[in-house]
Design an enzyme around this catalytic site. Structure first.
Site, PDB file in Angstrom:
ATOM      1  CG  HIS A   1      -3.170   3.253   2.231  1.00  0.00           C
ATOM      2  ND1 HIS A   1      -3.741   2.761   1.264  1.00  0.00           N
ATOM      3  CD2 HIS A   1      -3.326   2.001   3.176  1.00  0.00           C
ATOM      4  CE1 HIS A   1      -4.362   1.473   1.309  1.00  0.00           C
ATOM      5  NE2 HIS A   1      -4.026   1.212   2.326  1.00  0.00           N
TER       6      HIS A   1
ATOM      7  CG  ASN B   1      -6.862  -0.874   1.521  1.00  0.00           C
ATOM      8  OD1 ASN B   1      -6.218  -0.506   0.677  1.00  0.00           O
ATOM      9  ND2 ASN B   1      -6.622  -1.269   3.018  1.00  0.00           N
TER      10      ASN B   1
ATOM     11  CB  CYS C   1      -0.877  -0.034   1.144  1.00  0.00           C
ATOM     12  SG  CYS C   1      -1.954  -1.384   1.213  1.00  0.00           S
TER      13      CYS C   1
END
Length: 330
Positions: A257, A287, A112
């Protein structure tokens, strides 16, 4: 100061939109449970689109926004943990699809944190090669590829999508901070298939004593990842700012993020920065790993929130464990 200029941004989300109510039909959960704990209301999932196809569409939009000829791109950096192939790379497939015929291409895996790592890598290539004019950075993820849709603790969190930017060298403000903690690798991982050659005598592969999840599905220790993330995000941003004597309060926008709104709220508090300076779109996307930052970035550019001359902080954390921040002028 040697920095970068972000010429254009682009993003792509697949057409299949899955709400929390949709998720409640396949696992024991509810919209209230998911949204209050994560901030997520829906996510986009691939309905057949591959990672490279989504990445190519995001890249085409970034190239169009940049107003450049793709043949002038000298490097394509791909960021993914869910590529369609072991080889070739996401970057090579996107390079061909967008017509960047003169570009080198490779993938980078920092989970990520991949977009922040890729931006900093691009900056260093531009800094050391005067012949390199433009770099295309593309992050594309099909996390639905390795999510266990019988595990209600993880399957509600993730989505699919892609984001991209085109960058060039400039004298604009720039600083970065990258870090990792491999001791935490056991808290977030997905195994690949073990070797199948005919000479193998063992029935399994020794992944090590820390990696006990028996499947290739994504494993996450939510509590440990949360503890790491709430520290890593503000640490990366603060350390990047400190390198050039910048007060985080001087940063116009933070683009983190998009994992969990509570993580972002905690990071904002620890940095002493108001949440209204954080760009958040996880309520609609979930996500999307390395694609989350460039997707949020592109949306903020296109809706007019981000304006030229503003200072932005791109900050991520993820499996590895990795973390990183880039502060630059848009």
């Amino acid at each position: 100061m040697f920095g970068i200029n972000i010429l254009g941004t682009g993003s792509y989300s697949p057409s299949l939109n899955v709400t929390n109510d949709d998720m409640s039909k396949i696992v024991e959960t509810s919209d209230e449970w998911i949204s209050t704990r994560t901030g997520i209301k829906s996510r986009f999932l691939s309905d057949g689109e591959s990672a490279w196809q989504m990445g190519a569409k995001a890249s085409e939009r970034a190239i169009e926004a940049a107003g450049i000829n793709p043949e002038e791109i000298g490097l394509v950096i791909g960021s993914t943990v869910t590529g369609d192939f072991y080889t070739p790379s996401l970057a090579c497939l996107v390079q061909n699809a967008v017509g960047a015929v003169n570009a080198a291409a490779f993938d980078l895996n920092a989970a990520c944190s991949g977009f922040a790592y890729s931006v900093d890598t691009a900056k260093r290539f531009l800094q050391t090669d005067d012949t390199l004019k433009y770099v295309l950075i593309v992050s594309s993820e099909v996390l639905s590829r390795f999510v266990d849709y019988t595990d209600r603790s993880t399957c509600v969190l993730f989505g699919d999508g892609a984001g991209a930017v085109v960058v060039e060298r400039s004298e604009k403000l720039y600083t970065s901070f990258l870090g990792s903690d491999g001791n935490g690798a056991k808290f977030l991982y997905a195994k690949r298939f073990f070797p199948q050659h005919p000479f193998r005598t063992g029935e399994t592969v020794d992944y090590g004593p820390d990696f006990t999840n028996e499947t290739q599905f994504l494993f996450q220790d939510g509590k440990e990842v949360y503890k790491f993330a709430t520290k890593a995000l503000p640490t990366a941003a603060a350390n990047a700012a400190e390198k050039i004597g910048l007060d985080p309060a001087e940063i116009d926008w933070f683009i983190p993020h998009q994992a969990n709104v509570r993580i972002i709220e905690t990071a904002a508090k620890n940095l002493g920065v108001s949440m209204d300076r954080f760009i958040v779109n996880l309520n609609r996307h979930g996500n999307t790993s390395s694609a989350s930052i460039p997707t949020a970035f592109d949306e903020a550019v296109r809706d007019g929130r981000l304006k030229r001359g503003q200072k932005i902080c791109l900050v991520g954390f993820g499996a590895g464990l990795t973390y990183g921040a880039v502060i630059c002028e848009y």
